[in-house]
Design a protein around this motif. Structure first.
Motif, PDB file in Angstrom:
ATOM      1  N   UNK A 142      -8.280  74.379  73.456  1.00 15.03           N
ATOM      2  CA  UNK A 142      -8.796  74.585  72.103  1.00 15.03           C
ATOM      3  C   UNK A 142     -10.161  75.258  72.127  1.00 15.03           C
ATOM      4  N   UNK A 143     -11.037  74.821  73.011  1.00 18.19           N
ATOM      5  CA  UNK A 143     -12.384  75.390  73.069  1.00 18.19           C
ATOM      6  C   UNK A 143     -12.357  76.877  73.369  1.00 18.19           C
ATOM      7  N   UNK A 144     -11.421  77.318  74.219  1.00 13.81           N
ATOM      8  CA  UNK A 144     -11.292  78.747  74.496  1.00 13.81           C
ATOM      9  C   UNK A 144     -10.931  79.521  73.233  1.00 13.81           C
ATOM     10  N   UNK A 145     -10.364  78.838  72.266  1.00 16.87           N
ATOM     11  CA  UNK A 145      -9.949  79.464  71.003  1.00 16.87           C
ATOM     12  C   UNK A 145     -10.864  79.076  69.847  1.00 16.87           C
ATOM     13  N   UNK A 146     -12.075  78.638  70.177  1.00 19.50           N
ATOM     14  CA  UNK A 146     -13.105  78.298  69.185  1.00 19.50           C
ATOM     15  C   UNK A 146     -12.656  77.176  68.261  1.00 19.50           C
ATOM     16  N   UNK A 147     -11.882  76.235  68.792  1.00 21.49           N
ATOM     17  CA  UNK A 147     -11.365  75.109  68.022  1.00 21.49           C
ATOM     18  C   UNK A 147     -11.909  73.815  68.615  1.00 21.49           C
ATOM     19  N   UNK A 148     -12.365  72.927  67.744  1.00 20.39           N
ATOM     20  CA  UNK A 148     -12.798  71.593  68.133  1.00 20.39           C
ATOM     21  C   UNK A 148     -11.671  70.611  67.839  1.00 20.39           C
ATOM     22  N   UNK A 149     -11.387  69.725  68.778  1.00 15.98           N
ATOM     23  CA  UNK A 149     -10.361  68.701  68.581  1.00 15.98           C
ATOM     24  C   UNK A 149     -11.048  67.381  68.232  1.00 15.98           C
ATOM     25  N   UNK A 150     -10.709  66.848  67.067  1.00 17.14           N
ATOM     26  CA  UNK A 150     -11.285  65.593  66.575  1.00 17.14           C
ATOM     27  C   UNK A 150     -10.242  64.489  66.723  1.00 17.14           C
ATOM     28  N   UNK A 151     -10.532  63.440  67.501  1.00 16.56           N
ATOM     29  CA  UNK A 151      -9.557  62.356  67.661  1.00 16.56           C
ATOM     30  C   UNK A 151      -9.646  61.356  66.512  1.00 16.56           C
ATOM     31  N   UNK A 152      -8.511  60.763  66.172  1.00 18.10           N
ATOM     32  CA  UNK A 152      -8.507  59.639  65.239  1.00 18.10           C
ATOM     33  C   UNK A 152      -7.860  58.443  65.919  1.00 18.10           C
ATOM     34  N   UNK A 153      -8.626  57.351  65.995  1.00 22.13           N
ATOM     35  CA  UNK A 153      -8.161  56.055  66.475  1.00 22.13           C
ATOM     36  C   UNK A 153      -8.331  55.093  65.299  1.00 22.13           C
ATOM     37  N   UNK A 154      -7.234  54.678  64.693  1.00 19.45           N
ATOM     38  CA  UNK A 154      -7.311  53.933  63.431  1.00 19.45           C
ATOM     39  C   UNK A 154      -7.734  52.487  63.631  1.00 19.45           C
ATOM     40  N   UNK A 155      -8.545  52.005  62.684  1.00 21.20           N
ATOM     41  CA  UNK A 155      -8.883  50.595  62.540  1.00 21.20           C
ATOM     42  C   UNK A 155      -9.555  50.396  61.174  1.00 21.20           C
ATOM     43  N   UNK A 156      -9.560  49.211  60.608  1.00 19.69           N
ATOM     44  CA  UNK A 156      -8.913  47.988  61.098  1.00 19.69           C
ATOM     45  C   UNK A 156      -7.426  47.895  60.715  1.00 19.69           C
ATOM     46  N   UNK A 157      -6.946  48.772  59.834  1.00 20.51           N
ATOM     47  CA  UNK A 157      -5.524  48.834  59.507  1.00 20.51           C
ATOM     48  C   UNK A 157      -4.842  49.927  60.296  1.00 20.51           C
ATOM     49  N   UNK A 158      -3.535  50.121  60.026  1.00 21.76           N
ATOM     50  CA  UNK A 158      -2.731  51.099  60.784  1.00 21.76           C
ATOM     51  C   UNK A 158      -2.795  50.798  62.279  1.00 21.76           C
ATOM     52  N   UNK A 159      -2.743  49.519  62.629  1.00 23.18           N
ATOM     53  CA  UNK A 159      -2.965  49.115  64.025  1.00 23.18           C
ATOM     54  C   UNK A 159      -1.808  48.301  64.604  1.00 23.18           C
ATOM     55  N   UNK A 160      -0.631  48.332  63.989  1.00 25.89           N
ATOM     56  CA  UNK A 160       0.461  47.473  64.440  1.00 25.89           C
ATOM     57  C   UNK A 160       0.918  47.813  65.856  1.00 25.89           C
ATOM     58  N   UNK A 161       0.891  49.086  66.235  1.00 24.28           N
ATOM     59  CA  UNK A 161       1.291  49.449  67.595  1.00 24.28           C
ATOM     60  C   UNK A 161       0.342  48.825  68.621  1.00 24.28           C
ATOM     61  N   UNK A 162      -0.954  48.802  68.327  1.00 21.95           N
ATOM     62  CA  UNK A 162      -1.916  48.178  69.240  1.00 21.95           C
ATOM     63  C   UNK A 162      -1.700  46.670  69.305  1.00 21.95           C
ATOM     64  N   UNK A 163      -1.408  46.047  68.162  1.00 24.30           N
ATOM     65  CA  UNK A 163      -1.191  44.602  68.128  1.00 24.30           C
ATOM     66  C   UNK A 163       0.107  44.242  68.857  1.00 24.30           C
ATOM     67  N   UNK A 164       1.128  45.112  68.758  1.00 26.72           N
ATOM     68  CA  UNK A 164       2.360  44.878  69.512  1.00 26.72           C
ATOM     69  C   UNK A 164       2.083  44.849  71.012  1.00 26.72           C
ATOM     70  N   UNK A 165       1.153  45.692  71.459  1.00 25.60           N
ATOM     71  CA  UNK A 165       0.809  45.761  72.884  1.00 25.60           C
ATOM     72  C   UNK A 165      -0.098  44.614  73.311  1.00 25.60           C
ATOM     73  N   UNK A 166      -1.038  44.235  72.450  1.00 26.06           N
ATOM     74  CA  UNK A 166      -2.009  43.187  72.745  1.00 26.06           C
ATOM     75  C   UNK A 166      -2.081  42.243  71.549  1.00 26.06           C
ATOM     76  N   UNK A 167      -1.210  41.221  71.516  1.00 35.44           N
ATOM     77  CA  UNK A 167      -1.117  40.341  70.333  1.00 35.44           C
ATOM     78  C   UNK A 167      -2.424  39.651  69.976  1.00 35.44           C
ATOM     79  N   UNK A 168      -3.331  39.474  70.924  1.00 37.66           N
ATOM     80  CA  UNK A 168      -4.595  38.804  70.627  1.00 37.66           C
ATOM     81  C   UNK A 168      -5.465  39.587  69.646  1.00 37.66           C
ATOM     82  N   UNK A 169      -5.105  40.844  69.378  1.00 36.63           N
ATOM     83  CA  UNK A 169      -5.852  41.633  68.395  1.00 36.63           C
ATOM     84  C   UNK A 169      -5.473  41.281  66.961  1.00 36.63           C
ATOM     85  N   UNK A 170      -4.346  40.607  66.781  1.00 35.99           N
ATOM     86  CA  UNK A 170      -3.819  40.371  65.444  1.00 35.99           C
ATOM     87  C   UNK A 170      -4.184  39.021  64.869  1.00 35.99           C
TER      88      UNK A 170
END
Length: 536
Positions: A223-251
């Motif tokens: 992306x940088x070679x093409x003058x593009x910045x990549x912005x990550x999104x890591x959701x919280x505190x909602x939209x987190x069911x996949x993380x809770x499925x992996x680590x139930x202590x988060x729920x």
């Protein structure tokens, strides 16, 4: 025939032809753009042209007087001069140069072409610094090769931000070495809803995938070679069911939770324990090593608070922290990670629900529920990115045609995308300065592969690109003939866009029902009532 339309374009007399021996050279700060141009023209020329040589040439000259994304491009019968102060401007000059050539130049192989450039002078710079598009790889995973292809298509349109929506209830798509179960368990689900959740149709085909950390490094560098910045999104505190499925202590429940198979936000959200904050700080520690973007998105949207209201431990933690209600608890999460990111030289980005309960000091707002969030945030002195769902949610249907595949949401046609105005009414001149730009969203509930993504993105993304790049008045009647020419470029690139006359038979989805809505209904759903006027 350039898209997006440049600020100034003055035709000249004659033409310049690039041959296999035409040098394409650059001053050192601009060499990456020249290297990209040599590589891009190699198939049409039968091989890459030289980087140095005598005689007529294409030259990239460093011009410190220009802004970072600005460029000047001059084509005469004696050669080509591209001037820029930095890589982004030089790269955009190269993109414009290629657009001046026949569309067949975009093919990867074939008979050598006569690369004849018409004489012209172009002086250009974008209206907004944030010209973004979001791809939701959490709902339907997009393989790395397709992300790289999409980055090339963004670059063609001078779009400079890729917002990667990496985690959600339906999947976790980024390797975190400290927590391998996030991808081992959270990276796949047992099945998926087909079409709109309203109809209850489901398929039991497992779906999954994730990017390794090496994949992410490759995507960011490409992306940088093409003058593009990549912005990550890591959701919280909602939209987190996949993380809770992996680590139930988060729920908030002792009952086992699986990665969500239905669309829409689930009710399983993070608990309010200090250990959960530490978990996500550790996640972000690894994320920040991979992404160089100043902005990091934590989501903050659509947090279903049912569990918080009924969970005694959450209510106790709220009392201990002096939090008045669940909105204040959500704000507490946001403020914590705002402080964490600020301490590391980054800036928090979140959807406009982060306004609820009070906005963290350093936060930038993605205003999606209409324009009210943009107005409120800008008036409070916060930066804003405009992305209202009724204007730039490109997963929404493109017409009232019953053959539109999975027709969800309101109609956002090509002309609607072209008419998009990032700056909402009612802002003062100083408040307007807080609008960084706009972003088009491609949520992937109705996108089960790259062909469907192409159909929803193009050519609307070309129209959006002009809306966020070009200054001054825009006229769709003037744009459409240029777009028709541009479609030949997309054809050469193999993009399976939506034809202007409507979908091809194979682009329809009679097996997957949608839920067509009006603009007013969409706003009413997310706001709980009509959108307030800017003066309210």
């Amino acid at each position: 025939m350039l898209i997006p339309r440049p600020a100034e374009l003055d035709p000249g007399e004659g033409a310049f032809t690039i041959t296999p021996t035409t040098p394409i050279s650059a001053d050192p700060p601009l060499e990456r753009a020249a290297r990209w141009l040599r590589s891009t023209l190699a198939p049409a020329l039968g091989g890459p042209p030289p980087a140095e040589g005598d005689g007529p040439a294409v030259r990239f000259r460093h011009a410190p007087d220009l802004a970072e994304e600005a460029y000047r491009l001059t084509v005469t019968p004696g050669g080509v001069l591209a001037e820029a102060s930095a890589h982004p401007g030089a790269f955009y000059a190269a993109q414009s140069l290629v657009q001046l050539l026949p569309p067949a130049v975009y093919r990867s192989a074939g008979a050598p072409l006569a690369l004849r450039l018409p004489a012209v002078t172009v002086a250009d710079a974008p209206r907004f610094g944030w010209r973004g598009t979001l791809i939701d790889v959490a709902r339907h995973f997009l393989p790395k090769r397709e992300v790289l292809r999409y980055l090339d298509l963004m670059a063609l349109h001078k779009i400079n931000v890729l917002h990667l929506h990496l985690t959600d209830d339906q999947g976790w798509r980024i390797e975190i070495k400290r927590y391998p179960a996030l991808t081992e368990t959270g990276g796949w689900r047992k099945g998926s809803t087909v079409g709109s959740s309203r109809h209850g149709r489901h398929e039991d085909r497992p779906h999954g995938g994730f990017y390794t950390q090496d994949d992410i490094r490759e995507i960011v560098a490409y992306a940088a070679e093409r003058a593009i910045t990549v912005v990550p999104e890591i959701d919280l505190p909602g939209h987190t069911q996949a993380a809770i499925a992996a680590y139930p202590e988060l729920g908030n429940s002792d009952a086992p939770v699986e990665v969500r198979t239905a669309w829409g936000p689930g009710e399983h959200v993070l608990n309010a324990e200090e250990s959960t904050l530490a978990f996500f700080r550790n996640v972000f520690d690894e994320v920040l090593e991979l992404f160089d973007s100043r902005y990091v998105c934590i989501g903050g949207d659509e947090c279903v608070k049912t569990e918080w209201r009924s969970d005694a431990r959450v209510q106790q933690r709220m009392r201990e922290r002096g939090l008045a209600d669940e909105d204040a608890l959500q704000s507490w999460f946001v403020r914590h990670f705002d402080e964490y990111l600020t301490a590391r030289g980054r800036a928090l980005l979140g959807w406009d629900e982060i306004l609820d309960g009070g906005l963290a000091e350093g936060a930038t707002v993605m205003s999606w529920r209409g324009t009210g969030g943009a107005v409120a945030a800008a008036r409070a002195g916060h930066d804003v990115i405009a992305c209202p769902l009724t204007d730039v949610y490109f997963d929404y249907r493109q017409s009232d045609d019953p053959d539109e595949p999975i027709p969800v949401g309101c109609v956002i046609g090509l002309a609607d995308a072209y008419a998009f105005e990032p700056v909402p009414e009612g802002l003062s001149l100083s408040e307007t300065g807080h609008v960084l730009g706009g972003q088009a969203q491609l949520w992937t509930e109705p996108v089960d592969g790259p062909r469907a993504l192409d159909y929803l993105a193009f050519p609307r993304l070309a129209a959006f690109a002009e809306a966020v790049w070009t200054r001054g008045p825009r006229d769709y009647a003037e744009f459409e003939p240029r777009l028709v020419h541009h479609l030949a470029r997309l054809d050469a690139l193999g993009v399976e866009y939506r034809p202007l006359a409507g979908p091809h038979p194979w682009q329809r989805r009679p097996d997957a029902l949608g839920w067509p809505r009006s603009r007013a209904e969409m706003l009413d759903d997310v706001l709980g009532g009509p959108e307030p006027t800017p003066g309210d």
